[in-house]
Write a protein that holds these residues in place. Structure first.
Motif, mmCIF file in Angstrom:
data_model
loop_
_atom_site.group_PDB
_atom_site.id
_atom_site.type_symbol
_atom_site.label_atom_id
_atom_site.label_comp_id
_atom_site.label_asym_id
_atom_site.label_seq_id
_atom_site.Cartn_x
_atom_site.Cartn_y
_atom_site.Cartn_z
ATOM 1 N N MET A 1 0.834 -1.179 0.000
ATOM 2 C CA MET A 1 0.000 0.000 0.000
ATOM 3 C C MET A 1 0.882 1.246 0.000
ATOM 4 N N GLU A 2 0.997 1.832 -1.151
ATOM 5 C CA GLU A 2 1.809 3.038 -1.309
ATOM 6 C C GLU A 2 1.036 4.256 -0.821
ATOM 7 N N LYS A 3 1.686 5.070 0.001
ATOM 8 C CA LYS A 3 1.082 6.299 0.510
ATOM 9 C C LYS A 3 1.194 7.399 -0.540
ATOM 10 N N ILE A 4 0.174 8.265 -0.579
ATOM 11 C CA ILE A 4 0.204 9.413 -1.481
ATOM 12 C C ILE A 4 -0.010 10.688 -0.677
ATOM 13 N N SER A 5 0.480 11.791 -1.198
ATOM 14 C CA SER A 5 0.307 13.095 -0.563
ATOM 15 C C SER A 5 -1.141 13.541 -0.660
ATOM 16 N N ILE A 6 -1.586 14.216 0.390
ATOM 17 C CA ILE A 6 -2.899 14.857 0.354
ATOM 18 C C ILE A 6 -2.752 16.287 0.836
ATOM 19 N N SER A 7 -3.605 17.137 0.331
ATOM 20 C CA SER A 7 -3.582 18.544 0.713
ATOM 21 C C SER A 7 -4.378 18.748 1.991
ATOM 22 N N LYS A 8 -3.835 19.559 2.886
ATOM 23 C CA LYS A 8 -4.567 19.891 4.110
ATOM 24 C C LYS A 8 -5.523 21.049 3.897
ATOM 25 N N GLU A 9 -5.493 21.646 2.713
ATOM 26 C CA GLU A 9 -6.403 22.735 2.376
ATOM 27 C C GLU A 9 -7.490 22.213 1.449
ATOM 28 N N TYR A 10 -8.455 21.534 2.053
ATOM 29 C CA TYR A 10 -9.600 20.992 1.329
ATOM 30 C C TYR A 10 -9.162 20.036 0.217
ATOM 31 N N ILE A 12 -9.122 16.588 -1.784
ATOM 32 C CA ILE A 12 -10.165 15.624 -2.121
ATOM 33 C C ILE A 12 -9.487 14.316 -2.505
ATOM 34 N N ILE A 13 -9.890 13.226 -1.845
ATOM 35 C CA ILE A 13 -9.328 11.912 -2.081
ATOM 36 C C ILE A 13 -10.437 11.031 -2.636
ATOM 37 N N GLY A 40 -1.529 13.454 -5.937
ATOM 38 C CA GLY A 40 -0.937 12.153 -5.651
ATOM 39 C C GLY A 40 -1.813 11.051 -6.207
ATOM 40 N N GLU A 41 -1.182 9.906 -6.463
ATOM 41 C CA GLU A 41 -1.936 8.801 -7.047
ATOM 42 C C GLU A 41 -1.193 7.494 -6.792
ATOM 43 N N ASN A 42 -1.954 6.442 -6.479
ATOM 44 C CA ASN A 42 -1.421 5.091 -6.425
ATOM 45 C C ASN A 42 -2.442 4.168 -7.077
ATOM 46 N N LEU A 45 -5.998 4.968 -4.976
ATOM 47 C CA LEU A 45 -6.509 6.305 -4.671
ATOM 48 C C LEU A 45 -5.900 7.362 -5.578
ATOM 49 N N ILE A 46 -6.623 8.471 -5.694
ATOM 50 C CA ILE A 46 -6.106 9.654 -6.375
ATOM 51 C C ILE A 46 -6.519 10.866 -5.536
ATOM 52 N N SER A 47 -5.594 11.819 -5.364
ATOM 53 C CA SER A 47 -5.911 12.994 -4.548
ATOM 54 C C SER A 47 -5.711 14.270 -5.359
ATOM 55 N N PHE A 48 -6.500 15.266 -4.983
ATOM 56 C CA PHE A 48 -6.461 16.570 -5.638
ATOM 57 C C PHE A 48 -6.416 17.656 -4.572
ATOM 58 N N GLY A 49 -5.832 18.768 -4.922
ATOM 59 C CA GLY A 49 -5.812 19.901 -4.010
ATOM 60 C C GLY A 49 -4.524 20.677 -4.168
ATOM 61 N N PRO A 50 -4.374 21.779 -3.481
ATOM 62 C CA PRO A 50 -5.350 22.321 -2.538
ATOM 63 C C PRO A 50 -6.523 23.003 -3.236
ATOM 64 N N HIS A 51 -7.650 23.028 -2.540
ATOM 65 C CA HIS A 51 -8.828 23.774 -2.974
ATOM 66 C C HIS A 51 -9.079 24.807 -1.882
#
Length: 103
Positions: A1-10, A12-13, A40-42, A45-51
């Motif tokens: 399970m590879e970790k991906i970055s997420i934004s702390k400013e809203y 979306i994962i 980020g992406e694995n 999951l796929i993450s977007f931000g910041p929003h």
């Protein structure tokens, strides 16, 4: 399970299995998210931000909902009051209700 970055400013994962189940192509997803790349992406999951702000994340959540994705089950918004020096990552965990892991 590879970790991906997420934004702390809203941030979306989104679970990729939900995108596949709802036949949401990468082109459609990136159009809805109004971006050319993810944060980020694995494989899972796929993450977007910041929003910037609740209003922007609410609109993006409505758009994802219109694609058939369900809030919490298929995607969620990550936000809060965090120090600038903090960085957050995510990976998909086991699919059982009794397993919770905090790292």
């Amino acid at each position: 399970m590879e970790k991906i970055s997420i934004s702390k400013e809203y941030g979306i994962i989104i679970r990729k299995s939900a995108l596949e189940k709802n036949e949401v192509t990468p082109t459609i997803l990136f159009d809805v998210m109004e971006t050319d790349e993810s944060l980020g992406e694995n494989e899972e999951l796929i993450s977007f931000g910041p929003h910037f702000g609740a209003e922007a994340s609410d609109e993006l959540s409505r758009r994802l909902g219109s694609l058939g994705l369900r809030y919490i089950d298929d995607f969620f918004v990550f936000y809060g009051d965090f120090p600038e020096w903090a960085k957050f990552y995510i990976c998909e965990g086991p699919q059982t209700a009794t397993n919770a892991v905090i790292e």
